[in-house]
Motif scaffolding. Structure first.
Motif, PDB file in Angstrom:
ATOM      1  N   ASN B  84      24.906  -5.804  45.119  1.00 22.47           N
ATOM      2  CA  ASN B  84      25.921  -6.522  44.346  1.00 22.47           C
ATOM      3  C   ASN B  84      25.667  -8.026  44.397  1.00 22.47           C
ATOM      4  O   ASN B  84      25.447  -8.593  45.468  1.00 22.47           O
ATOM      5  N   ILE B  85      25.686  -8.634  43.234  1.00 23.47           N
ATOM      6  CA  ILE B  85      25.397 -10.068  43.132  1.00 23.47           C
ATOM      7  C   ILE B  85      26.605 -10.799  42.569  1.00 23.47           C
ATOM      8  O   ILE B  85      27.235 -10.331  41.616  1.00 23.47           O
ATOM      9  N   ILE B  86      26.936 -11.941  43.154  1.00 24.90           N
ATOM     10  CA  ILE B  86      27.870 -12.851  42.490  1.00 24.90           C
ATOM     11  C   ILE B  86      27.093 -14.096  42.081  1.00 24.90           C
ATOM     12  O   ILE B  86      26.092 -14.460  42.719  1.00 24.90           O
ATOM     13  N   VAL B  87      27.532 -14.718  41.004  1.00 29.04           N
ATOM     14  CA  VAL B  87      26.848 -15.905  40.493  1.00 29.04           C
ATOM     15  C   VAL B  87      27.795 -17.094  40.621  1.00 29.04           C
ATOM     16  O   VAL B  87      28.908 -17.058  40.087  1.00 29.04           O
ATOM     17  N   LEU B  97      21.749 -15.199  33.553  1.00 30.26           N
ATOM     18  CA  LEU B  97      21.546 -14.177  34.593  1.00 30.26           C
ATOM     19  C   LEU B  97      22.478 -12.990  34.351  1.00 30.26           C
ATOM     20  O   LEU B  97      22.068 -11.831  34.427  1.00 30.26           O
ATOM     21  N   ALA B  98      23.758 -13.301  34.054  1.00 22.91           N
ATOM     22  CA  ALA B  98      24.742 -12.236  33.854  1.00 22.91           C
ATOM     23  C   ALA B  98      24.390 -11.370  32.645  1.00 22.91           C
ATOM     24  O   ALA B  98      24.761 -10.200  32.582  1.00 22.91           O
ATOM     25  N   GLU B 104      20.038  -4.552  36.176  1.00 18.55           N
ATOM     26  CA  GLU B 104      20.796  -3.375  36.623  1.00 18.55           C
ATOM     27  C   GLU B 104      19.916  -2.143  36.768  1.00 18.55           C
ATOM     28  O   GLU B 104      20.164  -1.296  37.609  1.00 18.55           O
ATOM     29  N   ILE B 110      25.542  -7.496  38.807  1.00 16.40           N
ATOM     30  CA  ILE B 110      26.330  -8.728  38.896  1.00 16.40           C
ATOM     31  C   ILE B 110      27.795  -8.367  38.720  1.00 16.40           C
ATOM     32  O   ILE B 110      28.179  -7.779  37.711  1.00 16.40           O
ATOM     33  N   THR B 111      28.602  -8.673  39.749  1.00 11.62           N
ATOM     34  CA  THR B 111      29.993  -8.215  39.750  1.00 11.62           C
ATOM     35  C   THR B 111      30.978  -9.320  39.386  1.00 11.62           C
ATOM     36  O   THR B 111      32.101  -9.029  38.974  1.00 11.62           O
ATOM     37  N   LEU B 113      31.306 -13.874  38.316  1.00  8.31           N
ATOM     38  CA  LEU B 113      30.829 -15.262  38.269  1.00  8.31           C
ATOM     39  C   LEU B 113      31.970 -16.156  38.749  1.00  8.31           C
ATOM     40  O   LEU B 113      33.146 -15.789  38.656  1.00  8.31           O
TER      41      LEU B 113
END
Lengths: 211, 211
Positions: B84-87, B97-98, B104, B110-111, B113
């Motif tokens: 899981n990535i946050i930006v 990026l999102a 994926e 990406i969960t 921003l």
């Protein structure tokens, strides 16, 4: 002289330039290789060795003159010249590149973006026009283009890259998720493979979990 | 076993993975190290040596089983797991990026921003919400966050990075134009320094001009 410089040293040069720029911003006039090494997390002897490649600017008991060294490395990196960049693909990533005002400080000027999307063509990003990709040939004939940044799908990247080389563009900054099939003699290529970088991150996360 | 793998090999792994994925897409079932080497522009002996690190899957006279090798390398790279990535920073680059759906496919999701800009907070990028940065602490407490991507100005990057480490985030994908001052034991960092890459391009352009 610069011919003998190894790729490993070249790779570190932008980092030196970045750090020296920060020192300049902080009004630091000179720095010892020891202090520079602490800041850069590289050994002092590595720093002396690296900088000796460019003539050895350090003086015993004095250290390095920050401004002088910053300018010399900038020149070696070609940052005293202007490089015109076009961006092929005006999606988010292309727009992000066009919005990086900072690049201009180093002499990289984005002069145009190109896209196929009719909703993007005709718009501007920070006053930089988005052209229809159909206008690429004419634009390259009428304007100096030093670098083309490719921010387009990998299925199209190779064809467009070859076309750019035919148009005389000498350097490609490739963001497409593919290694371009180009001859080194024809064109200089620098890849930014975001997925590769994510995968290295993931590898290290897994390693850390199990060690 | 994987402990002994050198960083140089690790660096090449995502490339192997990328090429093998392309072969799979083309329905290629097996490939000799010679053909793989032609395609990847690496010597055949380098390939055999690299892949031997993971147990040596090649069979004399048969070559490599593409699907098997693809899956093994994927596992080694941790791509069989979800990350899981946050930006942090929902500007153009964060949004780019999102929007990369492709991440994926490799298990990178990406969960959320985060941004300070009231015009961005509350909006969505490909259905991913942009939160106010004030909500970061709570979000990290209530959700699994494996990686934080930093796409914010360099003046703020270090403070935010330290805060993320305090919140328990174990890996940082840094796009800010600065080397973060973090301890390797605390956090895994992978840098994408776009300016550095442009400067190497510029260096090579200048070299080519004068040689």
């Amino acid at each position: 002289m610069t011919k003998e410089i190894s790729q490993a040293v070249i790779k570190r040069m932008p980092r030196y330039y970045r750090y020296l720029g920060e020192l300049l911003d902080d009004n630091v006039e000179r720095i010892s290789s020891r202090d520079l090494s602490k800041r850069m997390n590289v050994t002092a002897s590595q720093i002396r060795q690296d900088l000796n490649n460019f003539g050895g600017f350090g003086q015993q008991g004095y250290g390095y003159n920050v401004k002088f060294l910053y300018e010399v490395i900038g020149r070696i990196l070609g940052l005293d010249q202007t490089h015109n960049i076009i961006v092929i693909g005006a999606g988010n990533l292309g727009q992000a590149l066009a919005n990086y005002v900072k690049f201009e400080k180093f002499g990289f000027v984005i002069t145009a973006l190109f896209d196929v999307d009719p909703e993007l063509v005709g718009t501007k990003v920070r006053n930089i026009p988005v052209h229809n990709i159909d206008e690429l040939d004419e634009f390259c004939k009428e304007n100096d283009v030093d670098i083309a940044a490719l921010t387009l799908p990998k299925s199209k990247a190779d064809t467009v890259a070859h076309h750019l080389v035919d148009l005389g563009v000498g350097a490609i900054w490739n963001f497409a998720h593919v290694d371009l099939d180009l001859r080194e003699d024809d064109v200089i290529v620098e890849n930014v493979h975001l997925s590769d970088s994510l995968m290295r991150l993931s590898y290290n996360i897994v390693q850390k979990k199990f060690n």
